[in-house]
Design a protein around this motif. Structure first.
Motif, short mmCIF file in Angstrom:
data_model
loop_
_atom_site.label_atom_id
_atom_site.label_comp_id
_atom_site.label_asym_id
_atom_site.label_seq_id
_atom_site.Cartn_x
_atom_site.Cartn_y
_atom_site.Cartn_z
N UNK A 56 41.78 29.87 53.34
CA UNK A 56 43.13 29.41 53.63
C UNK A 56 43.61 29.86 55.01
N UNK A 57 43.27 31.07 55.40
CA UNK A 57 43.76 31.60 56.67
C UNK A 57 43.13 30.86 57.84
N UNK A 58 41.84 30.44 57.69
CA UNK A 58 41.18 29.67 58.74
C UNK A 58 41.79 28.28 58.85
N UNK A 59 42.11 27.70 57.70
CA UNK A 59 42.68 26.36 57.68
C UNK A 59 44.12 26.36 58.18
N UNK A 60 44.91 27.30 57.70
CA UNK A 60 46.35 27.32 57.99
C UNK A 60 46.67 27.86 59.37
N UNK A 61 46.05 28.97 59.73
CA UNK A 61 46.45 29.67 60.96
C UNK A 61 45.66 29.25 62.19
N UNK A 62 44.48 28.67 62.00
CA UNK A 62 43.64 28.34 63.16
C UNK A 62 43.43 26.83 63.30
N UNK A 116 36.06 26.99 64.94
CA UNK A 116 36.94 27.67 64.00
C UNK A 116 36.04 28.36 62.98
N UNK A 117 36.07 29.69 62.95
CA UNK A 117 35.21 30.45 62.06
C UNK A 117 35.81 30.43 60.65
N UNK A 118 34.99 30.03 59.68
CA UNK A 118 35.47 29.91 58.30
C UNK A 118 35.28 31.23 57.57
N UNK A 119 36.21 32.14 57.78
CA UNK A 119 36.18 33.42 57.08
C UNK A 119 37.61 33.87 56.83
N UNK A 120 37.76 35.05 56.32
CA UNK A 120 39.09 35.55 55.95
C UNK A 120 39.71 36.42 57.03
N UNK A 121 39.14 36.33 58.26
CA UNK A 121 39.69 37.11 59.37
C UNK A 121 40.83 36.32 60.02
#
Length: 311
Positions: A56-62, A116-121
């Protein structure tokens, strides 16, 4: 592809939406159905070919931020854009991509190339610049290194230096211009057109400031000339100088994201506006097919400035 939680087409329990393969393997509350073609561009949320599981953080924030930026350019600048998205996997039998590669190239200078790196960072994105490219006014890919077949500077300008220049300029400068300057600034094009570099003998920002003040001192002559278009001196960004006849080249904004080239013809006592992106203008100068009047159409394509500290 199916995972051990059921068919990929099964509905989400909360809402009637389809889920991409292996969506359920990501933690609940931290997963998202990522659209390869965003909804801003009409991308479907019901077609599995357009959906991948993302943190979610990769999708929403990046990823959403990149999509919104590109969509804004299309909406506000009237810019035609070629947009490509590719999901990259690490070879394992998993439907969860390790990254998303986004490219967006516009006819007026937009140049986006990022992973866009697909991780939770939080906000992990890698900007790519393997081969600087741009697009000319007819949507043809322009590779400056193919046009100028000589060794260019190998070290990119530090990000903080460009940020300082753009802060003075009042906003972001066109990507194709920045790429050319990074490669061939502090050099002479066609034997007469000097293009400064951000870290060159005369730093680009100093050249810009000096050029604007020089133009300001004579702008009233041009603004009263029927041959010259109207322009705002405070929006003009000088970037080049011809030692053939003293002409000055400037970027001028046209709308929110589009740019034109303004040439100050000092010998003719007027200015002329060349509509289109930087790539179109510099390509015409390099090829000799669309050089401004009075400019030589021949001479070395590019030569490094002898006193350049970049040598």
């Amino acid at each position: 592809m199916e995972d051990d939680t059921g068919a990929a087409w099964r509905n989400l329990p909360q809402r009637p939406m389809v889920a991409p393969p292996d969506f359920w393997t990501l933690p609940e509350g931290r997963r998202a159905r990522g659209h390869l073609m965003g909804r801003q561009y009409g991308g479907s949320g019901d077609n599995l070919r357009n959906l991948v599981p993302l943190w979610a953080i990769a999708n929403r924030d990046v990823m959403k931020g990149v999509e919104m930026d590109v969509a804004g350019v299309i909406k506000e600048g009237g810019q035609e854009v070629k947009y490509e998205v590719l999901a990259i996997y690490d070879g394992k039998k998993s439907g969860v991509p390790k990254s998303i590669h986004i490219e967006a190239h516009g006819m007026l200078g937009l140049n986006v190339d990022c992973l866009v790196m697909n991780n939770n960072e939080p906000k992990e994105k890698v900007n790519l610049s393997v081969v600087p490219v741009a697009w000319d006014g007819e949507m043809r890919r322009v590779d400056f290194r193919e046009m100028i077949d000589v060794d260019s500077w190998s070290s990119p300008t530090p990000v903080e230096v460009w940020l300082g220049i753009e802060e003075w300029a009042g906003g972001g400068l066109p990507g194709d211009f920045k790429e050319f300057v990074d490669l061939y600034g502090d050099g002479i094009v066609r034997g007469h057109l000097y293009v400064p570099h951000p870290c060159g003998a005369e730093p680009l920002i100093d050249f810009m400031k000096r050029g604007r003040e020089s133009l300001r001192s004579v702008a009233h002559h041009y603004l009263g000339d029927s041959r010259s278009p109207r322009f705002d001196v405070d929006s003009v960004i000088p970037w080049g100088y011809s030692d053939w006849d003293g002409d000055q080249c400037c970027l001028v904004p046209r709308g929110k994201e589009a740019w034109d080239i303004l040439v100050e013809f000092r010998q003719f006592g007027c200015v002329r506006l060349y509509q289109g992106c930087f790539s179109t203008f510099i390509s015409g100068v390099l090829s000799g097919t669309a050089a401004p009047p009075g400019w030589p159409g021949s001479g070395p394509l590019w030569k490094a400035l002898d006193r350049s500290p970049l040598v």
